[in-house]
Design a protein around this motif. Structure first.
Motif, short mmCIF file in Angstrom:
data_model
loop_
_atom_site.label_atom_id
_atom_site.label_comp_id
_atom_site.label_asym_id
_atom_site.label_seq_id
_atom_site.Cartn_x
_atom_site.Cartn_y
_atom_site.Cartn_z
N ASN A 397 -67.81 -91.72 -153.94
CA ASN A 397 -68.42 -90.39 -154.01
C ASN A 397 -68.18 -89.74 -155.37
O ASN A 397 -69.09 -89.16 -155.97
N SER A 400 -70.18 -91.50 -158.01
CA SER A 400 -71.60 -91.20 -157.91
C SER A 400 -71.89 -89.78 -158.44
O SER A 400 -72.87 -89.56 -159.17
N ASN A 401 -71.00 -88.83 -158.14
CA ASN A 401 -71.16 -87.48 -158.68
C ASN A 401 -71.06 -87.47 -160.20
O ASN A 401 -71.83 -86.81 -160.90
N LYS A 459 -78.34 -80.50 -156.22
CA LYS A 459 -79.35 -81.52 -156.52
C LYS A 459 -80.64 -81.28 -155.75
O LYS A 459 -80.65 -80.57 -154.74
N GLY A 468 -71.03 -85.40 -149.90
CA GLY A 468 -70.07 -86.30 -150.54
C GLY A 468 -68.68 -85.70 -150.65
O GLY A 468 -67.69 -86.30 -150.21
MG MG Z 1 -72.10 -86.52 -154.25
#
Ligand code: MG
Ligand code: ATP
Length: 507
Positions: A397, A400-401, A459, A468
């Motif tokens: 997570n 990915s962020n 997002k 997440g």
């Molecule tokens: Mg995320």
């Protein structure tokens, strides 16, 4: 100093009453007295006003002291009651004290009067204080009872060996729906699912040491053998001289929340996998290319030479198998990772291995986006107890962020910048720290408190679900750890995971 006294004198003779009043005035009291000589007059006088002192003759033509004492007791008042009389026998004097008179004096022998009056005032005052204390004690006990019974959480009191001494109605209801059964006298551990005693002793130890232990997850075994997931907190109770006497354990049923959380974690993991699908394609493409190339080489060799060197074939087929193994590892790992993990299986795991596993699922994807991944993992870190796949999920997570933050910054700035993510693991003050930092677009300070709320996302719809970090927060909380964010808009973000090491947890 003059004390004002209201004195009720039970006496048929006005002169004797005046004489008693005179004695009191000589002692320095400013008195105001009222004389009665019948039961009816006495009852009226008691109702009429408050009295500080009652003096009574022994026998009167229309009244006597025993009847007067009976009226006094029936009134429920607590006023010093002193009998002043002519000579009576010892037997009658004893009878008077038994009937509740506070003292007895002879009319022509009043030398003790002053000390008796003082003593009786002092004692009446003490009795009053005691009565007040008892009233406030029973009021506070009552309040405490109501509070315990009104609490929707179950409250259990145990002695210091863990044996239940009191249970609130809500506590009993958590254990079984019929409240006929009492749990008093049973060890608290007896209502836990197996293997939970370790957590219970951890709770008790911490409570003894720190006075309080909060938010431990415990599984209770209900009377009907159903398992209830509970959040338990405990406080140490002391007796009036400060000696610890019992544990107050507060049990909150979180079964429903827990199962929602588990669903959330699972669906978030699935969403993460979906997002990772393109990444996985990269991970697998690379070894597939290598395999195709090796096959091409072999075929080319066969076509040109008609005969192929054994050594050459060996080298190429080794390469092919090595890459097939790599693909198999990736697929195996994704398969295990995406399974719904049994949440109660805890093992010791190495956070560095967990981090490397997470990276193995995204490294090709990062290469594709030209993101540099720097690793700075300390050797010989102590193990953590928990679920390694869940920890992997947290790292995924965060990666990915960080990747999104880098790509978003890249899309917004004209000049080139080196997109970097760094992962560090190290030990500090007996804590295990994992830091994931990026030089992406950063987060505005006012948004930081909201990061771990479910569904908070900046997002576009379809891109981020906002789960997440909320799931990551839950996972880290389960590991008794913390997650902290610091960030500067346009410069980057640092996420710090702080975990207790094994030794610390046991200490
Ligand atoms: Mg995320
Ligand atoms: N490293 C980071 N840099 C900048 N912003 C971040 C970073 N990490 C998180 N954020 C911000 O926090 C928000 C919440 O993150 P979170 O991971 O919970 O959800 P998401 O990434 O939006 O969606 P999901 O992870 O569910 O796909 C993000 O939308 C983003 O605004």
């Amino acid at each position: 100093m003059e004390y004002k006294l209201s004195v009720l004198i039970i006496e048929d003779n006005e002169n004797d009453a005046e004489l008693n009043a005179h004695h009191l005035r000589k002692m320095g009291y400013n008195i105001n007295y009222f004389r009665v000589e019948t039961p009816a007059e006495m009852k009226n006088a008691l109702k009429m006003q408050a009295w500080d002192l009652i003096l009574s003759d022994y026998s009167m033509p229309r009244f006597d002291v025993l009847s007067a004492l009976a009226i006094y007791h029936a009134s429920g008042l607590d006023i010093p009651f002193i009998v002043i009389s002519g000579a009576i026998g010892e037997e009658k004097a004893v009878e008077l004290i038994k009937a509740g008179a506070h003292d007895f004096l002879l009319k022509d022998h009043m030398t003790r009067f002053a000390s008796v009056v003082k003593r009786e005032f002092r004692e009446a005052h003490l009795r009053q204080q005691l009565a007040n204390a008892n009233t406030s004690l029973s009021i506070s006990e009552e309040r405490y009872r109501t509070m315990i019974e009104a609490s929707p959480d179950g409250i259990f009191l145990t002695d210091l060996t863990g044996v239940i001494t009191e249970v609130s109605a809500a506590g009993l209801a958590l254990y079984s729906s019929d409240t006929g059964e009492t749990l008093v006298g049973k060890p608290f551990a007896a209502i836990l699912a197996s293997k939970e005693e370790g957590i219970l002793s951890e709770i008790f130890e911490k409570t003894l040491k720190q006075g309080l232990a909060q938010n431990f997850e415990l599984r209770l075994l209900k009377k009907n053998n159903q398992v209830l997931v509970a959040e338990a907190s405990s406080a140490l109770l002391h007796d009036p001289v400060g000696k610890p006497i019992s544990f107050m354990i507060i049990i909150r049923d979180i079964s429903q929340r827990k199962s929602l959380e588990m669903q959330l974690i699972h669906s978030e993991r699935m969403a993460g996998l979906g997002e990772m699908a393109s990444g996985i394609a990269h991970e697998i493409n690379q070894p597939l290319n290598t395999i195709s190339m090796a096959m091409d080489n072999i075929l080319g060799e066969v076509a040109s030479n008609e005969k192929i060197e054994m050594e050459y074939l060996q080298k190429k087929s080794d390469k092919i198998f090595e890459n097939i193994t790599r693909i198999r590892n990736i697929i195996d790992h994704i398969r295990v990772f995406s399974r719904g993990h049994d949440d109660y299986i805890l093992t010791g795991f190495s956070i560095n291995t967990s981090i490397l596993n997470a990276i193995s699922m995204v490294s090709e994807q990062f290469k594709h986006h030209a993101i540099e991944l720097r690793l700075n993992l300390a050797d010989h870190l102590p193990q953590i107890t928990g679920n390694t796949y869940k920890f992997e999920q947290v790292i995924l997570n965060l990666l990915s962020n960080a990747k999104d933050a880098l790509l978003e910054k890249e899309a917004g700035v004209a000049e080139y910048f080196e997109k970097t993510i760094e992962i560090k693991s190290f030990e500090q003050n007996s804590m295990l720290m994992v830091e994931v930092s990026d030089n992406g677009m950063g987060i505005a300070a006012e948004n930081i408190p909201q990061l771990t709320l479910p569904f908070y996302t900046s997002k576009d719809p379809g891109k981020g679900t906002g789960l997440g970090l909320s799931v990551s927060y839950q996972i880290i909380k389960e590991l008794h750890g913390q997650i902290e964010f610091s960030s500067k808009v346009a410069f980057g973000t640092q996420v710090m995971i702080i975990l207790q090491t094994q030794n610390e947890k046991e200490a």
